[in-house]
Design a protein around this motif. Structure first.
Motif, PDB file in Angstrom:
ATOM      1  N   MET A 128       1.353  -1.186  -0.108  1.00 48.27           N
ATOM      2  CA  MET A 128      -0.204   0.309  -0.151  1.00 48.27           C
ATOM      3  C   MET A 128       0.929   1.237  -0.394  1.00 48.27           C
ATOM      4  O   MET A 128       0.669   2.478  -0.973  1.00 48.27           O
ATOM      5  CB  MET A 128      -0.536  -0.214   0.953  1.00 48.27           C
ATOM      6  CG  MET A 128      -2.019   1.115   1.448  1.00 48.27           C
ATOM      7  SD  MET A 128      -3.074   0.512   0.175  1.00 48.27           S
ATOM      8  CE  MET A 128      -4.568   2.327   0.403  1.00 48.27           C
ATOM      9  N   LYS A 132       0.462   3.969  -2.987  1.00 54.86           N
ATOM     10  CA  LYS A 132       0.088   4.698  -2.711  1.00 54.86           C
ATOM     11  C   LYS A 132       1.063   5.985  -2.935  1.00 54.86           C
ATOM     12  O   LYS A 132       1.303   7.186  -3.436  1.00 54.86           O
ATOM     13  CB  LYS A 132      -0.926   5.081  -1.265  1.00 54.86           C
ATOM     14  CG  LYS A 132      -1.255   6.399  -1.148  1.00 54.86           C
ATOM     15  CD  LYS A 132      -2.134   6.059  -0.383  1.00 54.86           C
ATOM     16  CE  LYS A 132      -3.849   7.192   0.657  1.00 54.86           C
ATOM     17  NZ  LYS A 132      -3.992   7.554   1.460  1.00 54.86           N
ATOM     18  N   MET A 163      -7.288   0.174  -6.971  1.00 57.77           N
ATOM     19  CA  MET A 163      -6.647   1.382  -6.884  1.00 57.77           C
ATOM     20  C   MET A 163      -7.085   1.966  -8.954  1.00 57.77           C
ATOM     21  O   MET A 163      -6.363   2.695  -9.101  1.00 57.77           O
ATOM     22  CB  MET A 163      -5.051   1.450  -6.790  1.00 57.77           C
ATOM     23  CG  MET A 163      -5.340   1.278  -4.863  1.00 57.77           C
ATOM     24  SD  MET A 163      -3.266   1.697  -4.887  1.00 57.77           S
ATOM     25  CE  MET A 163      -3.089   3.842  -4.428  1.00 57.77           C
ATOM     26  N   GLU A 277      -3.881   6.012   8.148  1.00 53.83           N
ATOM     27  CA  GLU A 277      -5.079   5.813   7.110  1.00 53.83           C
ATOM     28  C   GLU A 277      -4.875   4.673   5.859  1.00 53.83           C
ATOM     29  O   GLU A 277      -5.892   4.547   5.493  1.00 53.83           O
ATOM     30  CB  GLU A 277      -4.412   7.407   6.073  1.00 53.83           C
ATOM     31  CG  GLU A 277      -5.123   8.275   7.684  1.00 53.83           C
ATOM     32  CD  GLU A 277      -4.734   9.808   7.147  1.00 53.83           C
ATOM     33  OE1 GLU A 277      -3.840  10.174   5.601  1.00 53.83           O
ATOM     34  OE2 GLU A 277      -5.099  10.905   7.544  1.00 53.83           O
ATOM     35  N   ASN A 278      -3.170   4.441   5.654  1.00 50.96           N
ATOM     36  CA  ASN A 278      -3.412   3.628   5.104  1.00 50.96           C
ATOM     37  C   ASN A 278      -4.089   1.738   5.262  1.00 50.96           C
ATOM     38  O   ASN A 278      -4.960   1.746   4.958  1.00 50.96           O
ATOM     39  CB  ASN A 278      -1.660   2.834   4.866  1.00 50.96           C
ATOM     40  CG  ASN A 278      -1.471   4.117   3.567  1.00 50.96           C
ATOM     41  OD1 ASN A 278      -1.910   4.757   3.291  1.00 50.96           O
ATOM     42  ND2 ASN A 278       0.097   3.989   3.360  1.00 50.96           N
ATOM     43  N   GLN A 280      -6.483   2.160   7.729  1.00 51.25           N
ATOM     44  CA  GLN A 280      -8.500   2.054   7.257  1.00 51.25           C
ATOM     45  C   GLN A 280      -8.812   1.725   6.190  1.00 51.25           C
ATOM     46  O   GLN A 280      -9.925   0.892   6.344  1.00 51.25           O
ATOM     47  CB  GLN A 280      -8.777   3.216   7.739  1.00 51.25           C
ATOM     48  CG  GLN A 280      -8.373   4.235   8.915  1.00 51.25           C
ATOM     49  CD  GLN A 280      -8.291   4.820   9.577  1.00 51.25           C
ATOM     50  OE1 GLN A 280      -7.981   6.058   8.778  1.00 51.25           O
ATOM     51  NE2 GLN A 280      -8.403   5.265  11.293  1.00 51.25           N
ATOM     52  N   GLN A 281      -8.025   1.807   5.304  1.00 49.13           N
ATOM     53  CA  GLN A 281      -8.534   2.031   3.720  1.00 49.13           C
ATOM     54  C   GLN A 281      -8.266   0.140   3.473  1.00 49.13           C
ATOM     55  O   GLN A 281      -9.182  -0.134   2.663  1.00 49.13           O
ATOM     56  CB  GLN A 281      -7.245   2.641   2.795  1.00 49.13           C
ATOM     57  CG  GLN A 281      -8.206   2.322   1.440  1.00 49.13           C
ATOM     58  CD  GLN A 281      -9.137   2.903   0.583  1.00 49.13           C
ATOM     59  OE1 GLN A 281      -9.624   3.891   0.938  1.00 49.13           O
ATOM     60  NE2 GLN A 281     -10.097   2.337   0.706  1.00 49.13           N
ATOM     61  N   LEU A 282      -6.737  -0.400   3.097  1.00 52.10           N
ATOM     62  CA  LEU A 282      -6.584  -1.909   3.714  1.00 52.10           C
ATOM     63  C   LEU A 282      -7.837  -2.462   4.365  1.00 52.10           C
ATOM     64  O   LEU A 282      -8.558  -3.473   2.925  1.00 52.10           O
ATOM     65  CB  LEU A 282      -5.166  -1.530   3.890  1.00 52.10           C
ATOM     66  CG  LEU A 282      -4.159  -1.568   2.931  1.00 52.10           C
ATOM     67  CD1 LEU A 282      -3.452  -1.638   4.083  1.00 52.10           C
ATOM     68  CD2 LEU A 282      -3.785  -2.522   1.800  1.00 52.10           C
ATOM     69  N   ALA A 284     -10.876  -1.659   5.353  1.00 53.14           N
ATOM     70  CA  ALA A 284     -11.962  -1.858   4.094  1.00 53.14           C
ATOM     71  C   ALA A 284     -12.838  -2.458   2.681  1.00 53.14           C
ATOM     72  O   ALA A 284     -13.338  -2.749   3.055  1.00 53.14           O
ATOM     73  CB  ALA A 284     -12.161  -0.017   4.280  1.00 53.14           C
ATOM     74  N   TRP A 285     -11.149  -2.712   2.146  1.00 53.39           N
ATOM     75  CA  TRP A 285     -11.549  -3.493   1.244  1.00 53.39           C
ATOM     76  C   TRP A 285     -10.890  -4.531   1.774  1.00 53.39           C
ATOM     77  O   TRP A 285     -11.706  -4.959   1.218  1.00 53.39           O
ATOM     78  CB  TRP A 285      -9.689  -2.656   0.630  1.00 53.39           C
ATOM     79  CG  TRP A 285      -9.774  -1.948  -0.939  1.00 53.39           C
ATOM     80  CD1 TRP A 285     -10.820  -1.108  -1.545  1.00 53.39           C
ATOM     81  CD2 TRP A 285      -8.263  -1.013  -0.715  1.00 53.39           C
ATOM     82  NE1 TRP A 285     -11.005  -0.224  -1.234  1.00 53.39           N
ATOM     83  CE2 TRP A 285      -9.749  -0.186  -1.335  1.00 53.39           C
ATOM     84  CE3 TRP A 285      -7.670  -1.225  -0.634  1.00 53.39           C
ATOM     85  CZ2 TRP A 285      -7.966   0.977  -2.457  1.00 53.39           C
ATOM     86  CZ3 TRP A 285      -6.520   0.306  -1.047  1.00 53.39           C
ATOM     87  CH2 TRP A 285      -6.937   0.843  -2.080  1.00 53.39           C
TER      88      TRP A 285
END
Length: 326
Positions: A128, A132, A163, A277-278, A280-282, A284-285
């Motif tokens: 990530m 990113k 992405m 934040e990375n 949190q996105q991971l 969620a995915w």
């Protein structure tokens, strides 16, 4: 507690499983009852003194873990005993317990088990950050992933797809490429049978890849730098081949391209908010089903030698995990 100990640099057979003192949390630490520990390529290097991190003897290998907090230091307010967490330990996870800085652990998603969590942090965190922050990959760009069936490689395939990239997976066998295809790769290259450079050029109509994710190094790096598009970014993730390559600077000039280093551990320490934040996105995915971590092999703590050997011989597909507790 029981712990796998490295008392002098050497191969996995040099390690011993012994009783060690139970850890005690310092003010900013938590003590983690480890349920599972991820096995990563740096673990094979750290025990031989070939990694940038050289802990004092004796130490346990194991750079990531998942488990339950048993105690917290006096200054820790955001975590409590009983919390299920995953942690980036650096070393020390091949043990029943570890004391770790509270800022280096994250609460596990409710729908994630300990084995999955133990193998999640390093591979997905690295990939990530690479795609990113370091590559700034954009939807529609072409991503070439080398070593695409390994832990970080598979994570890069999945994250690249999430992405919006077109992903070309490259690996050394048809069996490994099938794993990458199942993870969402759009195109496949078996670089044991064809020229990586020629295959990438053919798949990109002569343009080359916009982003190249390279955890392998060696000869594949030499081909990859000649397979890059104008303004492309080649991500230096690791050197699983064993050879650290040299870069001909004229190629960066001719393609307006960049060679970009990726060191997730330092990033996580220096930029904890961005790292959070990375994740949190991971997470969620993961909950959405876009990330499906593959743990192909699990071992018991006393099988540490076999777990490390499968990594050092580059036979692993996906993640390898040591189950410390049943």
């Amino acid at each position: 507690m029981k712990a796998v100990l490295c008392k002098s640099f050497g191969p996995p057979s040099n390690l011993v499983l012994e009783e060690a003192a139970d850890p005690v949390a310092k003010a900013n630490e938590v003590v983690l009852d480890i349920h599972a520990a991820g096995v990563n390529f740096p673990d094979t290097l750290i025990i031989e003194g070939k990694y940038q991190l050289k802990p004092p003897f004796p130490f346990s290998p194991g750079g990531e873990a998942a488990g339950v907090i048993s105690s917290v230091g006096e200054k820790v307010k955001h975590l409590k005993p009983g919390d299920r967490v995953m942690g980036l330990t650096g070393f020390g996870s091949f043990a029943e317990q570890i004391a770790i800085d509270a800022m280096r652990v994250l609460p596990m998603p409710k729908d994630m088990d300990f084995v999955t969590a133990a193998g999640f942090s390093m591979t997905y965190g690295t990939s990530m950050h690479a795609l990113k922050q370091r590559a700034n990959i954009q939807p529609g760009e072409t991503l070439l992933v080398l070593g695409a069936s390994g832990g970080v490689g598979l994570a890069a395939v999945e994250i690249g797809k999430a992405m919006g990239a077109r992903v070309i997976a490259a690996a050394s066998s048809a069996e490994k490429l099938e794993v990458a295809k199942a993870a969402g790769a759009d195109e496949l290259i078996n670089y044991s049978e064809v020229s990586l450079k020629d295959a990438v050029k053919e798949l990109t109509k002569g343009q080359g890849a916009d982003v190249i994710y390279d955890p392998v190094g060696g000869d594949l790096f030499d081909q990859a730098v000649r397979s890059i598009n104008w303004k492309g970014r080649l991500l230096v993730v690791g050197f699983a081949s064993g050879r650290i390559p040299e870069f001909p600077a004229n190629l960066a000039l001719l393609k307006g391209s960049s060679i970009v280093g990726v060191f997730w551990g330092s990033f996580a320490a220096r930029e904890p908010q961005a790292n959070l934040e990375n994740f949190q996105q991971l997470f969620a995915w993961f909950s959405e089903g876009k990330l499906k971590p593959l743990v192909s092999l699990t071992y018991k703590l006393d099988q540490y030698e076999d777990a490390l050997e499968v990594l050092s011989s580059r036979k692993a597909v996906g993640k390898v995990v040591v189950k410390v507790r049943d």
